[in-house]
Scaffold this motif. Structure first.
Motif, mmCIF file in Angstrom:
data_model
loop_
_atom_site.group_PDB
_atom_site.id
_atom_site.type_symbol
_atom_site.label_atom_id
_atom_site.label_comp_id
_atom_site.label_asym_id
_atom_site.label_seq_id
_atom_site.Cartn_x
_atom_site.Cartn_y
_atom_site.Cartn_z
ATOM 1 N N PRO A 78 2.086 12.511 -23.347
ATOM 2 C CA PRO A 78 1.814 13.831 -23.942
ATOM 3 C C PRO A 78 2.663 14.936 -23.321
ATOM 4 N N THR A 79 2.765 14.959 -21.981
ATOM 5 C CA THR A 79 3.593 15.930 -21.272
ATOM 6 C C THR A 79 4.234 15.242 -20.076
ATOM 7 N N LEU A 80 5.312 15.847 -19.578
ATOM 8 C CA LEU A 80 5.964 15.313 -18.391
ATOM 9 C C LEU A 80 5.095 15.459 -17.153
ATOM 10 N N LEU A 81 4.189 16.436 -17.155
ATOM 11 C CA LEU A 81 3.340 16.636 -15.988
ATOM 12 C C LEU A 81 2.374 15.478 -15.777
ATOM 13 N N SER A 82 2.063 14.753 -16.833
ATOM 14 C CA SER A 82 1.159 13.606 -16.721
ATOM 15 C C SER A 82 1.897 12.285 -16.626
ATOM 16 N N LEU A 83 3.222 12.319 -16.606
ATOM 17 C CA LEU A 83 3.993 11.083 -16.637
ATOM 18 C C LEU A 83 3.848 10.284 -15.349
ATOM 19 N N GLY A 84 3.669 10.974 -14.216
ATOM 20 C CA GLY A 84 3.484 10.261 -12.959
ATOM 21 C C GLY A 84 2.226 9.407 -12.966
ATOM 22 N N THR A 85 1.132 9.972 -13.475
ATOM 23 C CA THR A 85 -0.114 9.218 -13.568
ATOM 24 C C THR A 85 0.027 8.039 -14.531
ATOM 25 N N ILE A 86 0.669 8.273 -15.673
ATOM 26 C CA ILE A 86 0.834 7.211 -16.665
ATOM 27 C C ILE A 86 1.668 6.070 -16.103
ATOM 28 N N ASN A 87 2.797 6.405 -15.477
ATOM 29 C CA ASN A 87 3.638 5.353 -14.899
ATOM 30 C C ASN A 87 2.958 4.665 -13.728
ATOM 31 N N GLY A 88 2.097 5.394 -13.009
ATOM 32 C CA GLY A 88 1.332 4.762 -11.934
ATOM 33 C C GLY A 88 0.379 3.712 -12.460
ATOM 34 N N VAL A 89 -0.324 4.030 -13.548
ATOM 35 C CA VAL A 89 -1.229 3.050 -14.165
ATOM 36 C C VAL A 89 -0.433 1.865 -14.696
ATOM 37 N N ALA A 90 0.728 2.129 -15.309
ATOM 38 C CA ALA A 90 1.557 1.036 -15.830
ATOM 39 C C ALA A 90 2.049 0.132 -14.706
ATOM 40 N N ALA A 91 2.492 0.737 -13.608
ATOM 41 C CA ALA A 91 2.956 -0.067 -12.473
ATOM 42 C C ALA A 91 1.818 -0.862 -11.850
ATOM 43 N N SER A 92 0.628 -0.266 -11.796
ATOM 44 C CA SER A 92 -0.526 -0.979 -11.256
ATOM 45 C C SER A 92 -0.890 -2.167 -12.139
ATOM 46 N N THR A 93 -0.848 -1.966 -13.448
ATOM 47 C CA THR A 93 -1.132 -3.067 -14.380
ATOM 48 C C THR A 93 -0.115 -4.193 -14.234
ATOM 49 N N ALA A 94 1.163 -3.819 -14.102
ATOM 50 C CA ALA A 94 2.202 -4.837 -13.942
ATOM 51 C C ALA A 94 2.058 -5.580 -12.620
ATOM 52 N N SER A 95 1.668 -4.874 -11.557
ATOM 53 C CA SER A 95 1.497 -5.532 -10.257
ATOM 54 C C SER A 95 0.372 -6.554 -10.301
ATOM 55 N N PHE A 100 0.822 -1.209 0.000
ATOM 56 C CA PHE A 100 0.000 0.000 0.000
ATOM 57 C C PHE A 100 0.861 1.266 0.000
ATOM 58 N N LEU A 101 1.917 1.271 0.803
ATOM 59 C CA LEU A 101 2.703 2.485 1.019
ATOM 60 C C LEU A 101 3.861 2.642 0.053
ATOM 61 N N ASN A 102 4.135 1.632 -0.761
ATOM 62 C CA ASN A 102 5.350 1.694 -1.569
ATOM 63 C C ASN A 102 5.080 1.345 -3.024
ATOM 64 N N GLY A 103 4.054 1.950 -3.607
ATOM 65 C CA GLY A 103 3.839 1.782 -5.037
ATOM 66 C C GLY A 103 4.692 2.755 -5.822
ATOM 67 N N ASN A 104 6.012 2.603 -5.714
ATOM 68 C CA ASN A 104 6.935 3.633 -6.182
ATOM 69 C C ASN A 104 7.610 3.313 -7.504
ATOM 70 N N ILE A 105 7.307 2.173 -8.113
ATOM 71 C CA ILE A 105 7.990 1.834 -9.362
ATOM 72 C C ILE A 105 7.675 2.863 -10.450
ATOM 73 N N GLY A 106 6.407 3.217 -10.573
ATOM 74 C CA GLY A 106 6.023 4.226 -11.562
ATOM 75 C C GLY A 106 6.621 5.587 -11.277
ATOM 76 N N VAL A 107 6.672 5.972 -9.992
ATOM 77 C CA VAL A 107 7.240 7.269 -9.632
ATOM 78 C C VAL A 107 8.741 7.299 -9.918
ATOM 79 N N LEU A 108 9.419 6.180 -9.690
ATOM 80 C CA LEU A 108 10.849 6.109 -9.994
ATOM 81 C C LEU A 108 11.093 6.269 -11.490
ATOM 82 N N GLN A 109 10.294 5.609 -12.292
ATOM 83 C CA GLN A 109 10.456 5.733 -13.741
ATOM 84 C C GLN A 109 10.177 7.163 -14.199
ATOM 85 N N THR A 110 9.218 7.826 -13.564
ATOM 86 C CA THR A 110 8.938 9.222 -13.890
ATOM 87 C C THR A 110 10.121 10.106 -13.531
#
Length: 523
Positions: free
Chosen positions: A425-442, A90-100
């Motif tokens: 599309p922009t770097l400002l949305s990259l955190g959300t995109i990588n979060g969805v990708a990490a969630s899908t991979a998990s 719960f507290l460490n879904g950080n893979i997407g944030v690291l990639q961002t």
């Protein structure tokens, strides 16, 4: 990774059941509880990092990991162990944030292959060191009786020591990140960071002291000054020499925020509202789907391989009917399997450091990912036939398959991450995109071992020991189809805006009517 050597024994010590098959099931629950929890919060952490910045999320994730491993070490029963592992997810879904964060640090595409090889390299290093720590420090009263006495806290909680060691390492990471990690969010990095200021102050004091010691050691007593020289002049005595000349020219940034009228009055101008680009475009969705498929079948391979190698020869062997009907195993002990897995980790490190950057620079991320995805099915269709090799060639075949798998995995994951970064599309949305990708991979990693384990047991009973491998191969065929449809855009929208701002007089950005007016008249 440090829990894998002792998780079976830990669950067994909970005295839930004496059935070994059920112990394996409960151990799998403990392992997968982290992944399911990570799936449920990865999108949340990604979106939150877009709002408050990357650094706070990474530090909170590290702190959450440290807390969860401490609770896990003190677990007296299965319920507490499940809670601790789920809390860590719960507290460490950080893979997407690291990639961002990596994407925001590396702005030159030519540097991306080496930058995106860092995370797989660190993962390989942890996958080697983690199990060694877990296996060496678990049950210290039995393994190190001269240091840890019976009837102590280490006897009451025999798995506390490896988790305590992990927690110390994690909290050291929190301190290092608080003092030295710079914010990469395009807006939040402009805000004040007191932790970074403290880290810079400490480093300046250390370097200044070292410099003074070097100066004192090189000078003789008669050459040393009575007072230490102050590098910065005192307030009030600073000169203006070397200062840039202040210009009254209105810059582009000021023009966007101020309007100067003829009477000299300043009127705040309303900024132009640019349409917000769609975050989840077709290329982004296709890359996320391919990332989930990649996570599913690679996790399936990692879960199936130890079971495949440890499966004993069947006592009542079904008559083989090639090419598909056969059932057999290798019957390796845990020591042999551990040696094989350690070689896998070492080769993965070498492939990540030396092979991936070179191949990516020659082929490009998209062509490399397509090639890997299209040829992945062969790996899963060939692997179960290793049991048909003669005994003298079995180890050769196993290591050949492992090298094949590790080479593909160490190149597929970072190339997919590069594609996802370049398609945002922009770097400002990259955190959300990588979060969805990490969630899908998990989610894919959570279901992969469960489904493959069920198919493998069915295959052994029916005489088709390759059933789980071949079904996974069918999944990779779908992944190959998705990879062929992926397209890589030439640049993000924010990159195009920056290009327009830096080249205002370029013929490509100039109004066509102005260009025609500047053409000389021909007689």
């Amino acid at each position: 990774m440090s829990i894998f050597p002792y998780i079976y024994h830990m669950v067994k010590d909970f005295n839930i059941t004496d059935d070994e098959s059920k112990i394996s099931f409960y151990a799998g629950m403990v392992t997968s509880s982290f992944t399911f929890a990570e799936f449920s919060t990865s999108v949340l952490w990604g979106r939150l990092s877009d709002k408050i910045g990357r650094k706070p999320i990474l530090l909170m994730g590290l702190a959450g990991t440290g807390l969860s491993v401490l609770i896990f070490g003190f677990s007296p029963n299965l319920g507490v162990a499940l809670f601790a592992r789920a809390l860590g997810g719960f507290l460490n879904g950080n893979i997407g944030v690291l990639q961002t964060t990596v994407a925001e640090l590396v702005t030159v595409k030519e540097h991306q292959p080496r930058a995106y090889a860092v995370m797989p390299l660190v993962w390989c290093l942890g996958s080697i060191i983690g199990p060694m720590i877990g296996g060496a420090l678990a049950k210290p009263v039995e393994t190190l009786p001269s240091i840890f006495s019976p009837d102590s806290i280490w006897d009451r909680f025999p798995y506390l020591l490896p988790n305590l060691f992990s927690a110390i390492c994690v909290f050291m990471g929190v301190i290092i990140g608080l003092l030295f990690l710079e914010e990469t969010h395009s807006e939040k990095r402009l805000e004040r960071d007191r932790g970074l200021e403290l880290g810079n102050y400490l480093m300046s004091r250390i370097t200044k002291k070292e410099r003074r010691n070097e100066e004192l050691s090189t000078k003789g007593p008669e050459e040393q000054p009575l007072l230490f020289e102050n590098e910065e002049p005192l307030p009030g005595y600073r000169t203006a020499e070397g200062s840039p000349i202040i210009s009254t020219t209105i810059g582009p940034g000021l023009r966007e925020s101020l309007d100067l009228e003829a009477n000299g009055q300043v009127e705040v101008a309303k900024p132009d509202k640019k349409p917000t680009p769609n975050t989840f475009t077709k290329p982004v969705i296709l890359i996320i789907i391919s990332y989930g498929i990649l996570a599913f079948h690679t996790m399936t391979f990692d879960a199936l391989l130890p079971v495949f190698l440890s499966t004993d020869h069947p006592s009542h062997r079904e008559p083989a009917s090639l090419p598909f009907k056969f059932a057999d195993g290798f019957g390796f002990d845990t020591r042999t399997i551990g040696m094989i897995l350690s070689v896998q980790g070492l080769y993965s490190m070498a492939s990540t450091v030396f092979l991936f950057p070179t191949v990516t620079q020659r082929l490009g991320a998209l062509r490399l990912f397509r090639f890997l995805s299209v040829s992945y099915p062969l790996l899963y269709f060939i692997t179960p036939y290793l049991v048909l090799l003669p005994d003298s060639l079995r180890m050769v075949g196993i290591y050949a398959i492992i090298i094949w798998k590790c080479t593909y995995a160490t190149m597929a994951f970072p190339s997919n991450a590069i594609l996802l970064t370049n398609s945002a599309p922009t770097l400002l949305s990259l955190g959300t995109i990588n979060g969805v990708a990490a969630s899908t991979a998990s989610l894919s990693r959570a279901f992969g071992p469960t489904i493959s384990g069920l198919l493998y047991s069915i295959g052994l009973r029916s005489g088709y020991s390759g059933l789980a491998w071949w079904v996974t191969g069918l999944v990779t065929i779908f992944g190959a189809y998705i990879s062929v449809r992926i397209t890589e855009p030439r640049g993000r929208m924010d990159e195009k805006e920056e290009l327009d701002e830096t080249m205002p007089d370029s013929p490509l950005t100039r109004d066509p009517s102005e260009t025609n007016q500047e053409q000389p008249q021909r007689g």
